[in-house]
Enzyme design. Structure first.
Site, short mmCIF file in Angstrom:
data_model
loop_
_atom_site.label_atom_id
_atom_site.label_comp_id
_atom_site.label_asym_id
_atom_site.label_seq_id
_atom_site.Cartn_x
_atom_site.Cartn_y
_atom_site.Cartn_z
N GLU A 263 12.31 9.20 -29.21
CA GLU A 263 13.66 8.86 -29.70
C GLU A 263 13.64 7.48 -30.38
O GLU A 263 14.62 6.74 -30.33
CB GLU A 263 14.68 8.85 -28.56
CG GLU A 263 14.99 10.22 -27.99
CD GLU A 263 15.81 11.07 -28.95
OE1 GLU A 263 16.44 10.51 -29.87
OE2 GLU A 263 15.80 12.30 -28.80
N GLY B 52 0.81 -1.22 0.00
CA GLY B 52 0.00 0.00 0.00
C GLY B 52 0.84 1.26 0.00
O GLY B 52 0.53 2.23 -0.71
N ASP C 2 10.41 4.51 -31.48
CA ASP C 2 9.55 3.53 -30.83
C ASP C 2 10.32 2.21 -30.66
O ASP C 2 11.01 1.76 -31.58
CB ASP C 2 8.31 3.33 -31.72
CG ASP C 2 7.45 2.20 -31.24
OD1 ASP C 2 6.59 2.46 -30.39
OD2 ASP C 2 7.64 1.06 -31.71
N THR D 141 8.83 5.20 -26.24
CA THR D 141 8.28 5.63 -27.53
C THR D 141 9.11 6.71 -28.20
O THR D 141 9.40 6.63 -29.40
CB THR D 141 6.83 6.15 -27.31
OG1 THR D 141 6.06 5.09 -26.75
CG2 THR D 141 6.20 6.60 -28.61
C1 LIG Z 1 5.98 13.50 -24.48
C2 LIG Z 1 6.45 13.41 -25.89
C3 LIG Z 1 7.49 14.20 -26.31
C4 LIG Z 1 7.89 14.17 -27.65
N1 LIG Z 1 8.84 15.07 -28.08
C5 LIG Z 1 9.09 15.17 -29.42
C6 LIG Z 1 9.92 16.20 -29.93
O1 LIG Z 1 10.43 17.04 -29.19
N2 LIG Z 1 10.13 16.27 -31.26
C7 LIG Z 1 9.58 15.37 -32.13
O2 LIG Z 1 9.82 15.46 -33.32
N3 LIG Z 1 8.78 14.36 -31.67
C8 LIG Z 1 8.52 14.24 -30.35
N4 LIG Z 1 7.68 13.24 -29.88
C9 LIG Z 1 7.11 12.31 -30.82
C10 LIG Z 1 7.72 10.92 -30.72
O3 LIG Z 1 9.04 10.96 -31.17
C11 LIG Z 1 6.85 9.95 -31.51
O4 LIG Z 1 5.65 9.80 -30.79
C12 LIG Z 1 7.54 8.61 -31.71
O5 LIG Z 1 8.57 8.73 -32.65
C13 LIG Z 1 6.58 7.51 -32.15
O6 LIG Z 1 5.88 7.87 -33.27
P1 LIG Z 1 4.27 7.79 -33.31
O7 LIG Z 1 3.74 8.47 -32.12
O8 LIG Z 1 3.88 8.24 -34.64
O9 LIG Z 1 3.97 6.24 -33.14
P2 LIG Z 1 3.57 5.24 -34.30
O10 LIG Z 1 4.72 5.04 -35.19
O11 LIG Z 1 2.29 5.63 -34.91
O12 LIG Z 1 3.36 3.93 -33.43
C14 LIG Z 1 2.10 3.49 -32.91
C15 LIG Z 1 2.21 2.00 -32.59
O13 LIG Z 1 2.43 1.28 -33.80
C16 LIG Z 1 3.56 0.46 -33.67
N5 LIG Z 1 4.29 0.44 -34.95
C17 LIG Z 1 4.61 1.50 -35.74
N6 LIG Z 1 5.33 1.10 -36.80
C18 LIG Z 1 5.52 -0.22 -36.66
C19 LIG Z 1 6.23 -1.21 -37.40
N7 LIG Z 1 6.92 -0.90 -38.50
N8 LIG Z 1 6.23 -2.48 -36.94
C20 LIG Z 1 5.53 -2.81 -35.83
N9 LIG Z 1 4.85 -1.93 -35.09
C21 LIG Z 1 4.85 -0.65 -35.48
C22 LIG Z 1 4.42 1.08 -32.57
O14 LIG Z 1 5.20 0.08 -31.94
C23 LIG Z 1 3.38 1.69 -31.66
O15 LIG Z 1 2.98 0.74 -30.72
C24 LIG Z 1 7.28 13.26 -28.55
C25 LIG Z 1 6.26 12.44 -28.10
C26 LIG Z 1 5.80 12.52 -26.81
C27 LIG Z 1 4.63 11.70 -26.40
#
Ligand SMILES: Cc1cc2nc3c(=O)[nH]c(=O)nc-3n(C[C@H](O)[C@H](O)[C@H](O)COP(=O)(O)OP(=O)(O)OC[C@H]3O[C@@H](n4cnc5c(N)ncnc54)[C@H](O)[C@@H]3O)c2cc1C
Length: 677
Positions: A460, A437, A462, A458
């Site tokens: 830098e 707890g 995913d 996620t």
């Molecule tokens: C708090 C926060 C701060 C951030 N800061 C920045 C920033 O300063 N500058 C910037 O540019 N971005 C930033 N981001 C963005 C971040 O870099 C992206 O969210 C990240 O690169 C993932 O991309 P997406 O969200 O499009 O996920 P998606 O690629 O859409 O992924 C969604 C899901 O699909 C899966 N998936 C995707 N492609 C595949 C594949 N080929 N094979 C299997 N599974 C897959 C993934 O594993 C994930 O589970 C930030 C995000 C957050 C939440």
């Protein structure tokens, strides 16, 4: 006889692990006896010195700085706007009052830069991330993707925070698939400018750190369009390039014309960082603002590059950004250490139940609790050494620009970032549960640690996407091997031993179950590498088979889970190899013994968790599997006996731990005081 046997177990390290039935009795004795191991404080101090290395002084100086400034310490409860302001003040104080110059460090001594980032993250994970956005991302993009003119113009302003900035890559419709970004930068030869445009809502830059409140510039990733340069006088799309775009007025801080900025709002965690969304409507920037290290546009609109194809330029551009990933992996280990410290200290303190008519025992004396926390403690050590190695390789790469090293660091940083952040994310929840707890009280930190760290999986890159890069590289190396080519540095073990690994397992060694054999690093490494080699060989065959009917993309997807397991298995081999090396290099004998114990637990626990794979191919016979299980439990128990010392060796001051239940002394008293008694 039984008494004698038990007594001897206390005095001598037995040749074979004790029977499971003896464990609770042992634990009860240990609970009473092992409050402090004799000479334990010395071992903890020697271990701490070995772990911290040359960055200890810098981190301690920063901890002292924050300790002396209660106004800069993040309280347990804080509204989003106040958290953002505090986080910015913390960063400004670090730079302008504590005199840290993060960009200079990143440039001249990356290992020291990562140590600063870890220390800042210890004060508040939001601060570590804010620092990463300003220096690794915004600063890193300018100095690594730009040329001398950009360095001359921006370096000092970024370093001293006169130029707070953003890294604007992700868009609403695309994050992982960077090559599909839609923002455009069209060259206008008449005015010698680029016009930055958001062609549709899907191209709005999203999640951009520093954009909602503090940023004055952004490195914007956009498709470079050259009018009339394509086939038949069409515009030519030269692929993704990076551009410096001023987004707010340097004096008034007003948003500049043509730019619309909205706030991404309250997040699950990291609310000290102001993430925003950006839309560009024909925003003009000078041609000089193209970060032109890998591709340039001349005054008359001609494109030049030392790299022949769009794909090569794209790979070079993204390759320069690995520093951010290195930092995330490194800081994730810092978060894991904090969570494990709180959980283990509390488990030592907390007493529940016990043998009849005897004092209650500490919950860490339960086998189940040891099973939850001791492999996690061992993993923290393993990851520590692995990320130190990664940082060293990264520093070497920056110095030499050696091509093999660049490839190696790229894959290692992807794999370690993915593996470690996933592990830490899961472990924080286990630590919370292990504290019962009291683990649920916000002041005891697990909620904030979990929420702030969760996104490390996620951003830098995913994790699932990054692991596929590791698998892809292994397959490339595998093909090279059969063509007789050379393999890059980390994968050498595949070249040396693939043949042996692909032969049938030796039925004699498959039955060896002696403790000496199971604790032999050669056996442990062989087991990890055997698994990786088999996975690699089998997935290569499956891909070949399926690609005939499904094509390359379909075959990859059909084998995706297999590929991810391969990547994780390889990264585990790398981590273990590094741990074994670090044990060997430890100069002090007692410290080395303690580390060897922890390393054995890391290795055998991993083998046991994947025992099905080893049994399936008869790499281990049933008797050996049983011996591994028994020894893993026994090693957990042994590590428990020195758990306090191993935790103290992380040398994290109370200011960084903060959770009352994780304090080195008077934990209950601090907790009751916090509640108001
Ligand atoms: C708090 C926060 C701060 C951030 N800061 C920045 C920033 O300063 N500058 C910037 O540019 N971005 C930033 N981001 C963005 C971040 O870099 C992206 O969210 C990240 O690169 C993932 O991309 P997406 O969200 O499009 O996920 P998606 O690629 O859409 O992924 C969604 C899901 O699909 C899966 N998936 C995707 N492609 C595949 C594949 N080929 N094979 C299997 N599974 C897959 C993934 O594993 C994930 O589970 C930030 C995000 C957050 C939440």
């Amino acid at each position: 006889m039984r008494r004698l046997r038990r007594l001897s177990l206390h005095l001598l390290q037995p040749a074979a692990p004790p029977a499971p039935g003896d464990q609770l009795a042992l634990a009860a004795c240990a609970g009473a006896r092992a409050r402090r191991v004799e000479g334990g404080a010395d071992v903890a101090a020697a271990l701490a010195a070995y772990l911290r290395g040359r960055h200890r002084a810098t981190q301690m100086r920063l901890f002292d700085f924050f300790r002396a400034r209660p106004d800069l310490q993040t309280p347990v409860e804080l509204a989003t706007a106040a958290h953002r302001e505090l986080c910015y003040r913390q960063l400004c104080a670090l730079v302008r009052e504590a005199g840290v110059r993060p960009l200079t460090l990143m440039d001249s001594d990356p290992a020291e830069y990562f140590a600063v980032m870890e220390a800042a993250g210890g004060a508040d994970i939001s601060l570590g991330v804010k620092l990463g956005v300003q220096y690794s991302l915004w600063g890193g993009s300018v100095i690594n993707l730009g040329t001398k003119k950009h360095r001359d113009k921006y370096f000092d302003g970024i370093d001293n925070l006169d130029y707070p900035g953003c890294f604007a890559m992700t868009e609403l419709h695309h994050g992982s698939n960077v090559q599909a970004l839609q923002t455009t930068a069209t060259f206008d030869p008449v005015t010698d400018e680029f016009i930055i445009n958001t062609p549709n809502d899907g191209a709005i830059k999203w999640w951009i750190g520093n954009a909602a409140v503090h940023g004055k510039f952004a490195t914007v990733f956009a498709r470079l369009i050259l009018p009339l340069q394509g086939k038949g006088g069409e515009p030519a799309d030269m692929g993704i390039h990076a551009f410096i775009v001023p987004i707010r007025d340097l004096e008034t801080h007003a948003v500049l014309p043509g730019i619309e900025i909205n706030d991404c709002g309250h997040k699950i965690g990291l609310n000290g960082v102001d993430n925003g969304a950006l839309r560009f409507r024909s925003v003009r920037i000078p041609r000089d603002n193209l970060l032109n290290r890998f591709g340039d546009v001349s005054r008359d609109g001609k494109y030049t590059s030392s790299l022949p194809t769009i794909n090569k330029r794209f790979a070079a551009t993204l390759g320069e950004l690995v520093g951010g990933r290195v930092g995330i992996a490194y800081c994730s280990v810092g978060v894991l250490k904090v969570a494990v410290t709180i959980a283990v200290r509390y488990a030592l303190l907390r007493h529940q139940f016990g043998p009849p008519k005897q004092p209650e025992i500490s919950v860490l004396d339960y086998q189940s609790h040891q099973n939850k926390l001791m492999p996690m403690l061992a993993s923290s050590y393993a990851f520590h050494f692995a990320t130190v190695m990664l940082v060293d390789k990264y520093s070497e790469m920056k110095k030499t620009n050696d091509e093999d090293l660049i490839a190696d660091v790229h894959v290692l940083s992807s794999g370690l970032k993915a593996y470690i952040t996933s592990y830490t994310a899961k472990s924080i929840s286990i630590c919370r549960e292990a504290c019962g707890g009291h683990g649920y009280a916000a002041v005891n930190r697990f909620g904030a640690l979990r929420n702030d760290h969760d996104i490390f999986q996620t951003f830098e890159g995913d994790n699932t996407v990054l692991l596929q890069q590791v698998a892809g590289d292994l397959l490339k190396q595998y093909q090279e091997k059969f063509k007789g080519g050379t393999l890059s540095v980390t994968w050498n073990y595949l070249r040396d031993s693939m043949g042996t690994y692909l032969a049938q397992p030796n039925p004699v060694t498959a039955r060896w179950e002696g403790e000496d054999h199971l604790r032999d690093p050669n056996f442990q490494l062989d087991a990890f590498r055997y698994r990786t080699s088999r996975l690699l060989h089998s997935v290569a065959a499956r891909l070949q088979k399926h690609s005939k009917t499904l094509g390359g993309f379909g075959a990859w997807n059909r084998c995706l889970n297999h590929l991810l397991t391969l990547a994780e298995s390889h990264i585990e081999s790398v981590i273990l190899a590094m741990f074994i090396e670090s044990v060997k290099s430890c100069p002090d004998e007692k410290t080395r013994e303690a580390l060897k114990l922890v390393c054995d637990l890391y290795a055998l626990d991993r083998i046991w968790k994947d025992i099905g794979t080893y049994r399936n191919v008869d790499y281990v016979a049933p008797n050996k599997a049983k011996a591994i299980h028994k020894l893993t439990d026994y090693l957990s128990y042994q590590v428990r006996l020195v758990a306090r010392e191993l935790i103290d060796a992380f040398d994290l001051p109370d200011l960084i731990i903060r959770a009352p239940i994780g304090m080195q002394s008077e934990a209950y008293a601090q907790y009751t005081q916090y509640v108001g008694f």
